[in-house]
Design a protein around this motif. Structure first.
Motif, PDB file in Angstrom:
ATOM      1  N   CYS A  50      63.328 -24.627  57.097  1.00 36.86           N
ATOM      2  CA  CYS A  50      63.882 -25.349  58.490  1.00 36.86           C
ATOM      3  C   CYS A  50      65.199 -24.371  58.787  1.00 36.86           C
ATOM      4  O   CYS A  50      66.131 -24.720  58.225  1.00 36.86           O
ATOM      5  N   CYS A  74      59.894 -24.382  60.715  1.00 36.53           N
ATOM      6  CA  CYS A  74      60.373 -25.045  61.839  1.00 36.53           C
ATOM      7  C   CYS A  74      61.858 -24.732  62.373  1.00 36.53           C
ATOM      8  O   CYS A  74      62.501 -24.314  61.471  1.00 36.53           O
ATOM      9  N   SER A  76      65.756 -25.385  63.160  1.00 35.10           N
ATOM     10  CA  SER A  76      66.942 -26.232  62.520  1.00 35.10           C
ATOM     11  C   SER A  76      67.747 -26.926  63.708  1.00 35.10           C
ATOM     12  O   SER A  76      68.718 -27.422  63.360  1.00 35.10           O
ATOM     13  N   ASN A  77      67.589 -26.720  64.786  1.00 34.25           N
ATOM     14  CA  ASN A  77      68.354 -27.139  66.094  1.00 34.25           C
ATOM     15  C   ASN A  77      67.171 -26.903  67.187  1.00 34.25           C
ATOM     16  O   ASN A  77      66.739 -25.987  67.579  1.00 34.25           O
ATOM     17  N   PRO A  78      67.540 -28.039  67.943  1.00 32.63           N
ATOM     18  CA  PRO A  78      66.743 -28.098  69.272  1.00 32.63           C
ATOM     19  C   PRO A  78      66.835 -26.802  70.438  1.00 32.63           C
ATOM     20  O   PRO A  78      65.996 -26.585  71.039  1.00 32.63           O
ATOM     21  N   ALA A  98      58.252 -24.451  66.555  1.00 36.47           N
ATOM     22  CA  ALA A  98      59.563 -24.181  67.007  1.00 36.47           C
ATOM     23  C   ALA A  98      59.474 -23.843  68.504  1.00 36.47           C
ATOM     24  O   ALA A  98      58.508 -22.785  68.908  1.00 36.47           O
ATOM     25  N   GLN A 102      63.564 -28.439  72.515  1.00 35.28           N
ATOM     26  CA  GLN A 102      62.975 -29.729  71.857  1.00 35.28           C
ATOM     27  C   GLN A 102      63.687 -30.986  72.326  1.00 35.28           C
ATOM     28  O   GLN A 102      65.049 -31.013  72.142  1.00 35.28           O
ATOM     29  N   THR A 104      64.462 -34.930  70.379  1.00 37.22           N
ATOM     30  CA  THR A 104      64.699 -35.226  69.111  1.00 37.22           C
ATOM     31  C   THR A 104      63.343 -35.732  68.509  1.00 37.22           C
ATOM     32  O   THR A 104      63.179 -35.309  67.275  1.00 37.22           O
ATOM     33  N   ASP A 106      60.466 -34.093  69.283  1.00 38.70           N
ATOM     34  CA  ASP A 106      59.590 -33.060  68.953  1.00 38.70           C
ATOM     35  C   ASP A 106      60.249 -32.431  67.774  1.00 38.70           C
ATOM     36  O   ASP A 106      59.357 -31.955  66.874  1.00 38.70           O
ATOM     37  N   TYR A 107      61.424 -32.500  67.571  1.00 39.94           N
ATOM     38  CA  TYR A 107      62.382 -31.830  66.488  1.00 39.94           C
ATOM     39  C   TYR A 107      61.893 -32.478  64.994  1.00 39.94           C
ATOM     40  O   TYR A 107      61.413 -31.595  64.454  1.00 39.94           O
ATOM     41  N   TYR A 108      61.851 -33.833  64.982  1.00 37.77           N
ATOM     42  CA  TYR A 108      61.328 -34.425  63.919  1.00 37.77           C
ATOM     43  C   TYR A 108      59.824 -34.026  63.263  1.00 37.77           C
ATOM     44  O   TYR A 108      59.474 -34.110  62.241  1.00 37.77           O
ATOM     45  N   CYS A 110      58.238 -31.599  64.137  1.00 32.17           N
ATOM     46  CA  CYS A 110      57.653 -30.468  63.671  1.00 32.17           C
ATOM     47  C   CYS A 110      58.357 -30.327  62.217  1.00 32.17           C
ATOM     48  O   CYS A 110      57.707 -29.739  61.422  1.00 32.17           O
TER      49      CYS A 110
END
Length: 418
Positions: A50, A74, A76-78, A98, A102, A104, A106-108, A110
């Motif tokens: 990540c 993935c 590590s920041n949107p 990625a 993204q 929040t 989407d971020y999690y 991934c």
């Protein structure tokens, strides 16, 4: 199971060129990659990473794959993903999830998707994978040999977990290697933060009052580069020794509340929450610019900024104008996220060369050492010094070696004043 998810795979051609350019400036990692291709030290390992999905990260991923690892990546920041690089990795059959922009959820999601690949080694930049494993995926921890952590904020989280007795597998704090934080944090963050500010605003820094929140290694770099461009640098700190060091380095030091009315540009890099908040914003002058280079978007209290504003609009890419109730305007860069990655390209390849060389060597170390205790480790000294040695060699710099007499002198106590 999905094998990748990116914004647009048609961007792959440009992404391949970006990765090629980065690789030309990452000689240490390339030396490690050549050895990995021969020895396959990561054979049988599944690495879940990540990290910020940049051209430099792509060079690391290819190095890990050359070492025999299966890798799932993935962001590590949107806002830090370079979509062309993500597309190029997908085009190279890397499991990458990625894209820039993204939300929040989407971020999690991934992070969940890469964890579906069942890692034996984790690589984090902010400890979100570790957090997910310890909260929602505890059944997977038994298969994990160890992990690495790239950034200061993540190391703080992991040490807190260790202290509380909640850490369930060993982690190597790559951030704390000399060849990482003395260079990446200082020279990388310093240059890339200024780069992000200039790309987002195009303002002149010379003559501006530039307020730096914190005086850790990242903030030192920001202050140094702002000063070099002619800004009048003000440092805010909570730790007496760091504040004293900033004074000795020639900067004005004061509380944020005193700096607020005189600052033109504010940049935070503390790793803590609400460094700039309502009472500071209310005192800022019309036209003040705020940005953050800390890992999480918590250093500038954007919810309080929203509450103070009667209107906001996007003036330029990565720059929002907030109109406050008293009529003044404040400007926020990159939504308060890492300005160096959201508004620019992150650290230069030459400095990420050392950081990611540490990542690759630590992954190899974890794969070879099956009896690591559950704790946060520093990078083994021999690995740290090997990275420095390779970097110096590539730069054409040679250094002295201790003579046998000098080695003996340093290892004994009998010889004193003669």
């Amino acid at each position: 199971m999905e094998t990748f998810q990116v914004k647009d795979k048609n961007l792959a051609a440009q992404g391949h060129l970006q990765i090629e350019w980065a690789s030309k400036h990452m000689p240490v990692l390339n030396i490690i990659k050549e050895r990995f291709e021969k020895e396959k030290p990561l054979q049988g390992q599944t690495i879940v990473a990540c990290l910020h999905v940049t051209k430099e990260t792509a060079v690391l991923i290819k190095t890990l794959i050359a070492g025999g690892a299966k890798v799932a990546l993935c962001g590590s920041n949107p806002l830090s993903t370079q979509d062309d690089v993500a597309a190029a990795l997908a085009d190279s059959n890397v499991h990458v999830f990625a894209w820039r922009g993204q939300n929040t959820e989407d971020y999690y999601n991934c992070i969940e998707k890469v964890l579906d690949f069942k890692p034996t080694i984790t690589m984090d930049d902010g400890a979100d994978v570790v957090g997910m494993l310890h909260s929602k995926r505890q059944n997977q921890i038994i298969d994990i040999k160890g992990g690495t952590e790239e950034t200061s904020t993540g190391v703080v989280r992991l040490k807190a977990m260790e202290q509380d007795g909640n850490l369930k597998y060993p982690i190597i704090a790559v951030n704390d290697a000399y060849t990482k934080y003395l260079f990446d944090n200082r020279y990388g963050t310093g240059q890339s933060t200024i780069d992000g500010i200039l790309r987002a605003t195009a303002v002149l820094l010379a003559g501006k009052n530039f307020v730096v929140g914190g005086y850790g290694w990242c903030s030192r770099g920001i202050a140094m580069r702002a000063k070099g461009l002619g800004a009048n640098v003000i440092v805010t700190e909570v730790q007496p020794t760091r504040a004293l060091e900033a004074v000795m380095d020639g900067y004005r030091v004061m509380p944020m509340l005193e700096a607020a009315p005189i600052g033109d540009i504010f940049a935070t890099a503390t790793g803590d929450i609400n460094v700039i908040r309502k009472e500071h914003m209310q005192k800022m002058k019309d036209g003040a610019i705020m940005c953050n280079s800390g890992h999480f978007n918590v250093e500038i209290n954007t919810s309080e900024l929203d509450a103070l504003a009667t209107a906001k609009r996007v003036i330029r890419p990565n720059m929002e104008e907030y109109t406050l109730k008293d009529g003044k305007h404040l400007y926020l860069l990159a939504e308060g996220r890492l300005v160096n990655l959201a508004a620019a390209e992150g650290h230069p390849s030459e400095v990420m060369d050392m950081s990611f060389a540490n990542q690759a060597l630590c992954a190899e170390y974890i794969a070879k050492n099956t009896k690591l205790k559950t704790k946060v480790y520093i990078v083994p000294k021999e690995l740290d010094e090997k990275v420095a040695e390779l970097k110096l060699k590539n730069m054409g710099v040679t250094i002295d070696e201790l003579t046998e007499e000098q080695k003996k002198y340093l290892s004994t106590w009998e010889m004193g004043t003669t």
